[in-house]
Design a protein around this motif. Sequence first.
Motif, short mmCIF file in Angstrom:
data_model
loop_
_atom_site.label_atom_id
_atom_site.label_comp_id
_atom_site.label_asym_id
_atom_site.label_seq_id
_atom_site.Cartn_x
_atom_site.Cartn_y
_atom_site.Cartn_z
N SER A 111 0.86 -1.04 0.20
CA SER A 111 0.11 -0.02 -0.23
C SER A 111 0.09 1.51 0.15
CB SER A 111 -1.08 -0.29 0.83
OG SER A 111 -0.61 0.91 2.30
N PHE A 112 0.39 2.27 0.01
CA PHE A 112 1.07 3.90 -0.19
C PHE A 112 1.78 3.76 0.91
CE2 PHE A 112 -0.38 7.58 1.20
CZ PHE A 112 -1.40 7.73 2.35
N LYS A 113 0.96 3.06 2.11
CA LYS A 113 1.72 3.86 3.57
C LYS A 113 2.96 3.11 3.76
CE LYS A 113 -2.15 5.61 5.58
NZ LYS A 113 -3.00 4.83 4.94
N ASP A 114 3.57 2.18 2.88
CA ASP A 114 4.90 1.96 2.67
C ASP A 114 6.34 3.15 2.78
OD1 ASP A 114 4.52 -0.37 3.50
OD2 ASP A 114 4.06 -0.70 1.17
N GLY A 138 -5.12 0.25 8.96
CA GLY A 138 -5.23 -1.41 8.70
C GLY A 138 -3.57 -1.22 7.85
N ASN A 139 -3.63 -0.28 6.64
CA ASN A 139 -2.87 -0.43 5.84
C ASN A 139 -1.37 -0.19 6.61
OD1 ASN A 139 -3.38 -1.81 3.46
ND2 ASN A 139 -3.99 -0.10 2.84
N LEU A 140 -1.45 0.91 7.06
CA LEU A 140 -0.56 1.38 8.19
C LEU A 140 -0.11 0.24 9.02
CD1 LEU A 140 1.33 4.15 8.86
CD2 LEU A 140 -0.45 5.31 9.92
N MET A 239 -9.19 9.54 -0.23
CA MET A 239 -9.15 10.07 1.04
C MET A 239 -9.84 9.58 2.16
SD MET A 239 -10.55 14.06 -0.25
CE MET A 239 -12.39 13.93 -0.37
N ALA A 240 -8.87 9.96 3.31
CA ALA A 240 -9.24 9.01 4.81
C ALA A 240 -8.49 10.36 5.12
CB ALA A 240 -7.84 7.29 4.76
N GLY A 241 -7.11 10.35 6.01
CA GLY A 241 -7.20 11.90 6.99
C GLY A 241 -7.15 13.03 6.59
N GLY A 242 -7.47 12.74 4.88
CA GLY A 242 -7.22 13.83 3.59
C GLY A 242 -5.70 14.35 3.24
N SER A 243 -4.35 14.35 4.19
CA SER A 243 -3.14 13.99 4.08
C SER A 243 -2.52 13.63 2.27
CB SER A 243 -2.31 13.61 5.11
OG SER A 243 -0.69 13.64 4.35
N LEU A 244 -2.88 12.50 1.51
CA LEU A 244 -2.39 11.72 0.62
C LEU A 244 -2.19 13.40 -0.31
CD1 LEU A 244 -0.84 10.02 -1.12
CD2 LEU A 244 -2.61 8.90 -1.40
N ILE A 245 -4.33 13.31 -0.57
CA ILE A 245 -4.19 14.19 -1.54
C ILE A 245 -3.58 15.60 -1.35
CG2 ILE A 245 -6.12 15.06 -0.46
CD1 ILE A 245 -7.96 15.15 -3.38
N SER A 301 -10.04 1.14 5.11
CA SER A 301 -8.85 1.93 5.72
C SER A 301 -9.38 3.12 5.15
CB SER A 301 -7.71 1.34 4.23
OG SER A 301 -8.84 1.41 2.79
N LEU A 302 -10.05 3.94 4.23
CA LEU A 302 -10.70 5.30 4.22
C LEU A 302 -11.84 5.67 5.36
CD1 LEU A 302 -11.49 5.20 0.71
CD2 LEU A 302 -9.19 5.97 2.02
N ALA A 303 -12.02 4.81 6.76
CA ALA A 303 -13.03 4.84 7.21
C ALA A 303 -12.32 5.82 8.14
CB ALA A 303 -13.34 4.16 8.19
N THR A 347 -7.33 -4.06 -6.65
CA THR A 347 -7.36 -3.60 -5.71
C THR A 347 -8.02 -3.61 -4.07
OG1 THR A 347 -7.12 -1.23 -5.14
CG2 THR A 347 -8.46 -1.84 -6.34
N GLU A 348 -7.82 -3.23 -3.23
CA GLU A 348 -8.45 -2.88 -2.22
C GLU A 348 -9.83 -2.01 -2.25
OE1 GLU A 348 -8.20 -0.44 1.17
OE2 GLU A 348 -6.53 -0.99 1.29
N THR A 349 -11.01 -2.22 -0.91
CA THR A 349 -11.62 -1.77 -1.17
C THR A 349 -11.99 0.22 -1.26
OG1 THR A 349 -11.90 -1.32 1.51
CG2 THR A 349 -13.29 -2.91 0.44
N ALA A 350 -10.67 0.61 -1.05
CA ALA A 350 -10.12 2.16 -0.72
C ALA A 350 -9.66 2.39 -2.54
CB ALA A 350 -9.01 2.51 -0.16
N GLY A 351 -9.98 1.31 -3.01
CA GLY A 351 -9.62 0.95 -4.60
C GLY A 351 -10.58 1.65 -5.73
N ILE A 377 -4.85 3.95 -7.05
CA ILE A 377 -5.23 3.00 -6.41
C ILE A 377 -3.97 2.96 -5.92
CG2 ILE A 377 -5.02 0.42 -6.92
CD1 ILE A 377 -6.56 2.58 -8.06
N THR A 378 -4.18 3.09 -4.14
CA THR A 378 -3.33 3.22 -3.23
C THR A 378 -2.77 2.06 -2.10
OG1 THR A 378 -5.58 3.62 -2.06
CG2 THR A 378 -3.71 5.09 -2.44
N GLY A 379 -3.75 0.55 -2.84
CA GLY A 379 -3.84 -1.04 -1.11
C GLY A 379 -4.46 -1.68 -2.04
C1 LIG Z 1 -4.39 5.79 4.23
C2 LIG Z 1 -5.20 5.26 3.44
C3 LIG Z 1 -5.78 6.30 2.51
C4 LIG Z 1 -5.90 7.33 2.55
O1 LIG Z 1 -4.81 8.06 3.32
P1 LIG Z 1 -5.01 9.94 4.02
O2 LIG Z 1 -3.59 10.50 3.57
O3 LIG Z 1 -4.79 9.85 5.44
O4 LIG Z 1 -5.82 10.62 2.87
C5 LIG Z 1 -5.71 5.46 1.19
N1 LIG Z 1 -6.07 4.29 0.93
C6 LIG Z 1 -5.29 3.71 1.31
C7 LIG Z 1 -5.58 2.29 0.51
C8 LIG Z 1 -5.05 4.54 2.56
O5 LIG Z 1 -4.49 3.26 3.83
#
Ligand SMILES: *Cc1c(COP(=O)(O)O)cnc(C)c1O
Length: 427
Positions: A111-114, A138-140, A239-245, A301-303, A347-351, A377-379
Amino acid sequence: MNYSCSRYELKCNECGKLFGNQPLSACPDCLAPLEITYDLEAVRGIFTREAIAAGPANIWRYAALLPIPDGFQPDLPVGFTPLVRAKNLGKRIGANNLYIKNDAVCFPTLSFKDRVVSVALANAQKFGFTTVGCSSTGNLANSVAAQAARLGLKATILVPADLEPAKILNTLVYGARLVRIDGNYDHVNRLCTLIADEYNWGFVNVNLRPYYAEGSKTVGYEIAEQLGWQLPDNVVVPMAGGSLIRKIRKAFKELVYLGLVEDKPVRFFGAQATGCSPITTAVKQGTEDIVPQRPNTIARSLAIGNPADGPAAAKMIRGEGGWAEDVSDVEIVAGIQELAETEGIFTETAGGVTTSVTARLYAQGRITPDQITVSCITGNGLKTTDALANSYLHVDARAIRPRLADFDAYLRELDGTTESELATAGA
Ligand SMILES: *Cc1c(COP(=O)(O)O)cnc(C)c1O
């Protein structure tokens, strides 16, 4: 390669006060989030297309603009994931220039959390933490557990109790201490803030959050470089916490400032699940005021019901002419299947969220067919197989005898096809 050339420190987003480098995530005066600021002029000579191309094929090729402590020698080949042209998906949804940034195959934990964890842990070591951790959807958790194991750091990880079994297992296998909390992510995160202070642990997304967040910029650098040093017209980001975007935008701005790409307007489109859509709701209502929600979606993962960077993300999206959309759980599953069936990417649910939102943005005409658009696609789908549990029931139904006649009959049943269609297909 020289990894110790960046000059950076913490800065308050609101009042502009500087805080040097320390494990601190919010301004003590105005409580706004802290971000890393760089001496961009100091890296102008070294952060060039040529120097980057000569670097390793991972995120450390951008080390001059990451908050990496002096003398740090990165050795994990994180990131530099494929950017693939999505012609088949594009055909289905009316897109001629659609690309997938595929962090479903990010190293080491898919996942992009790496990306964010490797930058955060470099600083955790610098600050002398021997135990690290996180609050995670989860991914983190997976990434902190894996990378802490490699670095010889102890890991304590807190998650909401209802997490997918695969994400639990993918944390425990690395030997991390995992604590399931009877509550949602926002409860978990609040508890982690208290624990970080009490135990003096380095929580990557709590007291190390400004360093963690900078790791996300590498998605933006890679997109620009992989497009041949140009910016896309649109980026669709979950977007989850809104940081990546926000960090993808920061990366683009830095590249423009340093002259690596030509300036052009880029629109950012945020994607959430309807069952947890505090940021898309704010964007649609034209406000930056986030009304916290109680998450209820398969996109775990976006909850995040009360996103730390939600207000800033909502403001940025509207300010740059973008938009945000959210999709139902049914649409999320359909999105997972559509990406898999057209592009061979699971991809996972976020994708699933991102793919369905991308399709909707084309359908709405907010993104036009010829614009260069990147869908992030992040996971990886292998972590959320439970989301598809009801989609392929017939596979479990029964096995057939190893005979051609049985196979013929089974195929007809499966496809609902006639004899003559089968003959044609076989010809
Ligand atoms: C954490 C996560 C995101 C969102 O990241 P934020 O920076 O918190 O918005 C998106 N996709 C996946 C799969 C994640 O694990």
